[in-house]
Motif scaffolding. Structure first.
Motif, PDB file in Angstrom:
ATOM      1  N   ARG A  66     -18.846   4.934 -19.971  1.00 47.51           N
ATOM      2  CA  ARG A  66     -20.279   5.341 -19.829  1.00 47.51           C
ATOM      3  C   ARG A  66     -20.635   3.763 -20.946  1.00 47.51           C
ATOM      4  O   ARG A  66     -21.821   3.293 -20.240  1.00 47.51           O
ATOM      5  CB  ARG A  66     -20.961   6.509 -19.961  1.00 47.51           C
ATOM      6  CG  ARG A  66     -20.789   7.540 -18.761  1.00 47.51           C
ATOM      7  CD  ARG A  66     -20.532   8.660 -19.379  1.00 47.51           C
ATOM      8  NE  ARG A  66     -20.355   9.473 -19.034  1.00 47.51           N
ATOM      9  CZ  ARG A  66     -19.249   9.832 -18.227  1.00 47.51           C
ATOM     10  NH1 ARG A  66     -18.235   9.470 -18.306  1.00 47.51           N
ATOM     11  NH2 ARG A  66     -19.381  11.127 -17.516  1.00 47.51           N
ATOM     12  N   LEU A  67     -19.991   3.443 -21.490  1.00 46.28           N
ATOM     13  CA  LEU A  67     -20.499   2.358 -22.379  1.00 46.28           C
ATOM     14  C   LEU A  67     -18.993   1.141 -21.956  1.00 46.28           C
ATOM     15  O   LEU A  67     -19.494   0.327 -22.548  1.00 46.28           O
ATOM     16  CB  LEU A  67     -19.994   2.813 -24.390  1.00 46.28           C
ATOM     17  CG  LEU A  67     -20.751   3.559 -24.421  1.00 46.28           C
ATOM     18  CD1 LEU A  67     -19.661   4.144 -26.339  1.00 46.28           C
ATOM     19  CD2 LEU A  67     -22.174   3.711 -24.839  1.00 46.28           C
ATOM     20  N   GLU A  68     -18.692   1.550 -21.293  1.00 46.23           N
ATOM     21  CA  GLU A  68     -18.132   0.126 -20.717  1.00 46.23           C
ATOM     22  C   GLU A  68     -18.431  -1.195 -20.480  1.00 46.23           C
ATOM     23  O   GLU A  68     -17.849  -2.119 -20.635  1.00 46.23           O
ATOM     24  CB  GLU A  68     -16.649   0.258 -19.777  1.00 46.23           C
ATOM     25  CG  GLU A  68     -16.408   2.183 -19.473  1.00 46.23           C
ATOM     26  CD  GLU A  68     -14.364   0.971 -20.741  1.00 46.23           C
ATOM     27  OE1 GLU A  68     -14.327   0.005 -19.836  1.00 46.23           O
ATOM     28  OE2 GLU A  68     -14.317   1.522 -21.153  1.00 46.23           O
ATOM     29  N   GLY A  69     -19.967  -0.978 -19.829  1.00 46.53           N
ATOM     30  CA  GLY A  69     -20.092  -1.641 -19.316  1.00 46.53           C
ATOM     31  C   GLY A  69     -21.029  -2.883 -20.684  1.00 46.53           C
ATOM     32  O   GLY A  69     -20.876  -4.604 -21.118  1.00 46.53           O
ATOM     33  N   LEU A  70     -20.968  -2.370 -22.101  1.00 47.31           N
ATOM     34  CA  LEU A  70     -21.146  -2.970 -23.414  1.00 47.31           C
ATOM     35  C   LEU A  70     -19.930  -3.269 -23.713  1.00 47.31           C
ATOM     36  O   LEU A  70     -20.220  -4.110 -24.358  1.00 47.31           O
ATOM     37  CB  LEU A  70     -21.787  -2.324 -24.412  1.00 47.31           C
ATOM     38  CG  LEU A  70     -23.487  -1.423 -23.161  1.00 47.31           C
ATOM     39  CD1 LEU A  70     -24.394  -0.154 -24.664  1.00 47.31           C
ATOM     40  CD2 LEU A  70     -24.284  -2.621 -23.497  1.00 47.31           C
ATOM     41  N   LEU A  71     -18.698  -2.764 -23.987  1.00 48.71           N
ATOM     42  CA  LEU A  71     -18.053  -3.036 -24.716  1.00 48.71           C
ATOM     43  C   LEU A  71     -16.696  -2.075 -24.012  1.00 48.71           C
ATOM     44  O   LEU A  71     -15.957  -1.313 -24.807  1.00 48.71           O
ATOM     45  CB  LEU A  71     -17.902  -2.148 -26.339  1.00 48.71           C
ATOM     46  CG  LEU A  71     -17.235  -2.835 -27.430  1.00 48.71           C
ATOM     47  CD1 LEU A  71     -17.295  -4.469 -27.219  1.00 48.71           C
ATOM     48  CD2 LEU A  71     -17.540  -2.420 -28.534  1.00 48.71           C
ATOM     49  N   GLY A  81     -13.082  -5.614 -27.525  1.00 47.14           N
ATOM     50  CA  GLY A  81     -13.520  -3.759 -27.819  1.00 47.14           C
ATOM     51  C   GLY A  81     -12.373  -3.337 -28.887  1.00 47.14           C
ATOM     52  O   GLY A  81     -12.979  -2.515 -29.782  1.00 47.14           O
TER      53      GLY A  81
END
Length: 190
Positions: free
Chosen positions: A23-28, A154
């Motif tokens: 769910r954090l893939e877009g950020l890092l 990342g």
């Protein structure tokens, strides 16, 4: 039970984090605690502890694939090969200072990245099987997707963050500095 509780808690937290991480893939993209954990086990604990990250990875891998509707395939072998490289690099850094271990974890993140992206290059029909295609897999990746180098970023951030945390946790629970069954000691100094 007192000694096994930290391991159970760590597995539960890693599985939970691995489930939440996509769910954090877009950020890092590529931000995961599992490769640094494989590195830390190899670098500072007895080899018999490899079950800890292996169980955490297996649970999280199947949980993520199930909840996101992905099929299992050869990419699992690529990830396993990447984690083996991470573990091997960790073993090379056994008995080093915490500062060296953190640097070694960054090197292991690079090794994980190169092996994983090489596997993607080999398995994907979208990459040309040439030097340029391999370089594309290591840098910009495929059009329409997040650039491949973002996954390296990342993983480097995760290794820089989680490696010292795991090492400090190992020191807290008395793992670092003890003689392992193999006769090696892990140095807990900075």
């Amino acid at each position: 039970m007192k000694q096994i509780f930290p391991a159970i808690l760590l597995i539960a937290l890693l599985v939970l984090f691995s489930w939440a991480a996509p769910r954090l893939e877009g950020l890092l993209p590529g931000f995961s605690p599992l490769p640094p954990l494989f590195f830390c086990v190899a670098a500072s604990m007895a080899s018999r502890w490899i079950w800890l990250p292996a169980v955490a990875w297996t649970f999280s891998y199947f949980l993520i694939n199930y909840t996101q509707g992905y099929e299992l395939g050869l990419h699992a072998l690529v990830i396993i090969a990447s984690l083996v490289v991470t573990f091997w690099i960790g073993a090379l850094f056994r008995n080093k200072s915490m500062l060296h271990l953190t640097g070694g974890a960054l090197l292991a993140a690079l090794g994980f990245y190169v092996v994983a992206n090489t596997g993607s290059w080999l398995l994907s029909q979208q990459y040309a099987k040439t030097w340029q295609g391999w370089m594309q897999s290591q840098t910009i990746g495929l059009p329409g997707y997040v650039p491949a180098w973002m996954f390296l970023k990342g993983q480097l951030v995760a290794s820089g963050l989680f490696t010292p945390l795991f090492l400090l946790g190992q020191r807290r629970f008395g793992v670092i500095g003890r003689k392992s069954p193999e006769g090696a000691t892990a140095n807990g100094s900075w």
